[in-house]
Design an enzyme around this catalytic site. Sequence first.
Site, PDB file in Angstrom:
ATOM      1  N   HIS A  15       0.913  -1.185   0.099  1.00  0.00           N
ATOM      2  CA  HIS A  15       0.021   0.114   0.032  1.00  0.00           C
ATOM      3  C   HIS A  15       1.118   1.298   0.254  1.00  0.00           C
ATOM      4  O   HIS A  15       0.621   2.024  -0.884  1.00  0.00           O
ATOM      5  CB  HIS A  15      -1.108   0.086   0.932  1.00  0.00           C
ATOM      6  CG  HIS A  15      -2.591  -0.985   0.967  1.00  0.00           C
ATOM      7  ND1 HIS A  15      -2.403  -1.699   0.194  1.00  0.00           N
ATOM      8  CD2 HIS A  15      -3.129  -1.149   1.692  1.00  0.00           C
ATOM      9  CE1 HIS A  15      -3.667  -2.102   0.327  1.00  0.00           C
ATOM     10  NE2 HIS A  15      -3.984  -1.997   1.425  1.00  0.00           N
ATOM     11  N   ARG A  23      -0.036   8.746  -7.655  1.00  0.00           N
ATOM     12  CA  ARG A  23       1.059  10.344  -8.322  1.00  0.00           C
ATOM     13  C   ARG A  23       1.578  10.453  -9.664  1.00  0.00           C
ATOM     14  O   ARG A  23       2.536  10.554  -9.532  1.00  0.00           O
ATOM     15  CB  ARG A  23       1.008  11.203  -7.630  1.00  0.00           C
ATOM     16  CG  ARG A  23       0.340  11.966  -6.961  1.00  0.00           C
ATOM     17  CD  ARG A  23      -0.531  12.520  -7.405  1.00  0.00           C
ATOM     18  NE  ARG A  23      -1.928  13.608  -6.659  1.00  0.00           N
ATOM     19  CZ  ARG A  23      -2.044  14.968  -6.266  1.00  0.00           C
ATOM     20  NH1 ARG A  23      -0.549  15.227  -6.173  1.00  0.00           N
ATOM     21  NH2 ARG A  23      -2.758  14.857  -6.470  1.00  0.00           N
ATOM     22  N   HIS A  55       1.538  -1.539  -8.081  1.00  0.00           N
ATOM     23  CA  HIS A  55       1.895  -0.936  -7.294  1.00  0.00           C
ATOM     24  C   HIS A  55       3.828  -1.120  -6.683  1.00  0.00           C
ATOM     25  O   HIS A  55       4.259  -0.081  -7.120  1.00  0.00           O
ATOM     26  CB  HIS A  55       0.959  -1.530  -5.664  1.00  0.00           C
ATOM     27  CG  HIS A  55       0.610  -2.371  -5.641  1.00  0.00           C
ATOM     28  ND1 HIS A  55       1.913  -3.976  -5.017  1.00  0.00           N
ATOM     29  CD2 HIS A  55      -0.981  -3.340  -5.258  1.00  0.00           C
ATOM     30  CE1 HIS A  55       0.926  -5.360  -5.248  1.00  0.00           C
ATOM     31  NE2 HIS A  55      -0.183  -4.223  -4.874  1.00  0.00           N
ATOM     32  N   THR A 105      -7.963  -6.944  -4.774  1.00  0.00           N
ATOM     33  CA  THR A 105      -6.816  -7.599  -4.017  1.00  0.00           C
ATOM     34  C   THR A 105      -7.399  -9.392  -3.929  1.00  0.00           C
ATOM     35  O   THR A 105      -7.756  -9.837  -4.766  1.00  0.00           O
ATOM     36  CB  THR A 105      -6.849  -7.753  -2.465  1.00  0.00           C
ATOM     37  OG1 THR A 105      -5.621  -8.311  -1.751  1.00  0.00           O
ATOM     38  CG2 THR A 105      -7.710  -8.001  -1.555  1.00  0.00           C
ATOM     39  N   HIS A 208      -4.007 -12.384   5.564  1.00  0.00           N
ATOM     40  CA  HIS A 208      -4.915 -11.309   4.418  1.00  0.00           C
ATOM     41  C   HIS A 208      -5.864 -11.361   5.757  1.00  0.00           C
ATOM     42  O   HIS A 208      -6.573 -12.123   5.774  1.00  0.00           O
ATOM     43  CB  HIS A 208      -5.358 -12.628   3.447  1.00  0.00           C
ATOM     44  CG  HIS A 208      -5.733 -11.599   1.954  1.00  0.00           C
ATOM     45  ND1 HIS A 208      -7.663 -11.065   1.970  1.00  0.00           N
ATOM     46  CD2 HIS A 208      -5.316 -11.071   0.922  1.00  0.00           C
ATOM     47  CE1 HIS A 208      -7.194 -10.183   1.110  1.00  0.00           C
ATOM     48  NE2 HIS A 208      -5.782 -10.667   0.237  1.00  0.00           N
ATOM     49  N   GLY A 209      -6.043 -10.020   5.571  1.00  0.00           N
ATOM     50  CA  GLY A 209      -7.595  -9.237   5.948  1.00  0.00           C
ATOM     51  C   GLY A 209      -7.424  -9.306   7.741  1.00  0.00           C
ATOM     52  O   GLY A 209      -7.822  -9.354   8.251  1.00  0.00           O
ATOM     53  N   HIS A 231      -2.549  -4.156   5.296  1.00  0.00           N
ATOM     54  CA  HIS A 231      -4.074  -3.551   5.215  1.00  0.00           C
ATOM     55  C   HIS A 231      -3.862  -2.970   6.287  1.00  0.00           C
ATOM     56  O   HIS A 231      -3.815  -1.470   6.381  1.00  0.00           O
ATOM     57  CB  HIS A 231      -5.082  -3.590   4.572  1.00  0.00           C
ATOM     58  CG  HIS A 231      -6.103  -3.007   4.052  1.00  0.00           C
ATOM     59  ND1 HIS A 231      -6.397  -2.040   2.946  1.00  0.00           N
ATOM     60  CD2 HIS A 231      -7.578  -2.817   5.072  1.00  0.00           C
ATOM     61  CE1 HIS A 231      -6.844  -1.516   3.181  1.00  0.00           C
ATOM     62  NE2 HIS A 231      -8.145  -1.242   4.396  1.00  0.00           N
TER      63      HIS A 231
HETATM   64  N1  PXP Z   1      -0.657 -12.573   2.212  1.00  0.00           N
HETATM   65  C1  PXP Z   1      -1.054 -12.400   1.025  1.00  0.00           C
HETATM   66  C2  PXP Z   1      -0.377 -13.887   0.406  1.00  0.00           C
HETATM   67  C3  PXP Z   1      -1.550 -11.415   0.306  1.00  0.00           C
HETATM   68  O1  PXP Z   1      -1.029 -11.696  -0.956  1.00  0.00           O
HETATM   69  C4  PXP Z   1      -1.747 -10.588   1.480  1.00  0.00           C
HETATM   70  C5  PXP Z   1      -1.873  -9.376   0.477  1.00  0.00           C
HETATM   71  O2  PXP Z   1      -1.335  -9.091  -0.557  1.00  0.00           O
HETATM   72  C6  PXP Z   1      -1.592 -10.419   2.462  1.00  0.00           C
HETATM   73  C7  PXP Z   1      -1.118 -11.980   3.050  1.00  0.00           C
HETATM   74  C8  PXP Z   1      -2.043  -8.808   3.252  1.00  0.00           C
HETATM   75  O3  PXP Z   1      -3.319  -9.354   3.073  1.00  0.00           O
HETATM   76  P1  PXP Z   1      -3.912  -7.764   3.928  1.00  0.00           P
HETATM   77  O4  PXP Z   1      -3.260  -6.854   3.592  1.00  0.00           O
HETATM   78  O5  PXP Z   1      -5.580  -7.809   3.699  1.00  0.00           O
HETATM   79  O6  PXP Z   1      -3.519  -8.280   5.411  1.00  0.00           O
END
Ligand code: PXP
Length: 258
Positions: A15, A23, A55, A105, A208-209, A231
Site C-alpha cells: 500500500h 501520483r 503497485h 486484491t 490476508h485481512g 492493509h
Molecule cells: N498474504 C498474501 C499472500 C497476500 O496476497 C496479502 C495481500 O497482498 C496478504 C498476505 C496481506 O493481506 P492484507 O493486506 O489484507 O493484510
Amino acid sequence: MGMKNHLRLHVNIDHVATVRQARRAYEPSLGAAASLCEVAGADGITVHLRSDRRHIQDDDVRLLRGLVTTHLNVEMAATDEMVDIAIALRPDTVTLVPESPDEITTEGGLDVVTHRARTEAAVRRLVDDGLDVSIFIEPDADQIDASAAIGAHQIELCTARYAVLTEAPRGVAVHHATRLTEIAAETARHSDASRRAAAAGLRVAAGHGLTYLNVAPIAAIGEMEELNIGHNIIARAILVGLDSALREMRSAIERSRS
Ligand code: PXP
C-alpha cells in the site's frame, strides 16, 4: 498455558507503493517504510510484484533486496516471467499466489490441486535454484498435501474467509451466536490445517485481512510461525505513524501467544 514460540510478523508494504503510484511520484519512499518497519520490530518485509505492476515495481524489489536486513518475502504468480525475476533477485522467501487481472486484491489461495503441473514446475525451478518457497493456499487438507508433494517448504494459509466472518455486518441482521459459531469453525479449520501442514514438514504462515481486532485466534495457533499483514497496519499507520501501528499489532499478537 506457557509462552509459545515467537510468531514472526512480516509487514506487507504494497500500500505504500499504491499511494506513490496514485501520483506516479517518488513519495512515500518504500525504502524508508521498510526500514521503519524493521526498526519498529518487524521480522520481515513482504511485497507482491504483480504481473500488472499496479503497485510494486521491479526497481522496488531490487532496492528492497539491497536494503532489507530481516527477511524479504516476495509474492508472485507462478509464471515463467516471475520465476526468472525471483531467481535473479534471490528473495529470502518466494510466495506463490494466484492472480487475476480484475481483482482488487488476492481473492483466495492458489488452487494447487487444479493447477498442480504449472505450480510444480515453478516450485521445482525455484527450489532447484536454492530458493525458499511458500504457497498461499486455502486451509484444506488436499491443498496442504499437494503443496507438500510438490516440494514447497512453507504454506501460507489464506485467512480471507475468516476475516470476512469477523467483519462487523453493515445493514444486515446477523444472529450473533450463529456468527460466533461460524468464526469458531473457521478458526478450527485453520488450526487443523496448521497441524496437518506441520506434520507434513511444512512451515506454517497465515495472512490476508488480519487486523488488530481479529488476529488473536489465528496468532494463538501453536504451529503458526509467521503472519503477513498489510492493509490494517498501513491504514492505521496513516493515522498514528508506522512505528505505533506496528507496535500495536505486535502487542495484539504477543497477548494471544502468552
Ligand atoms: N498474504 C498474501 C499472500 C497476500 O496476497 C496479502 C495481500 O497482498 C496478504 C498476505 C496481506 O493481506 P492484507 O493486506 O489484507 O493484510
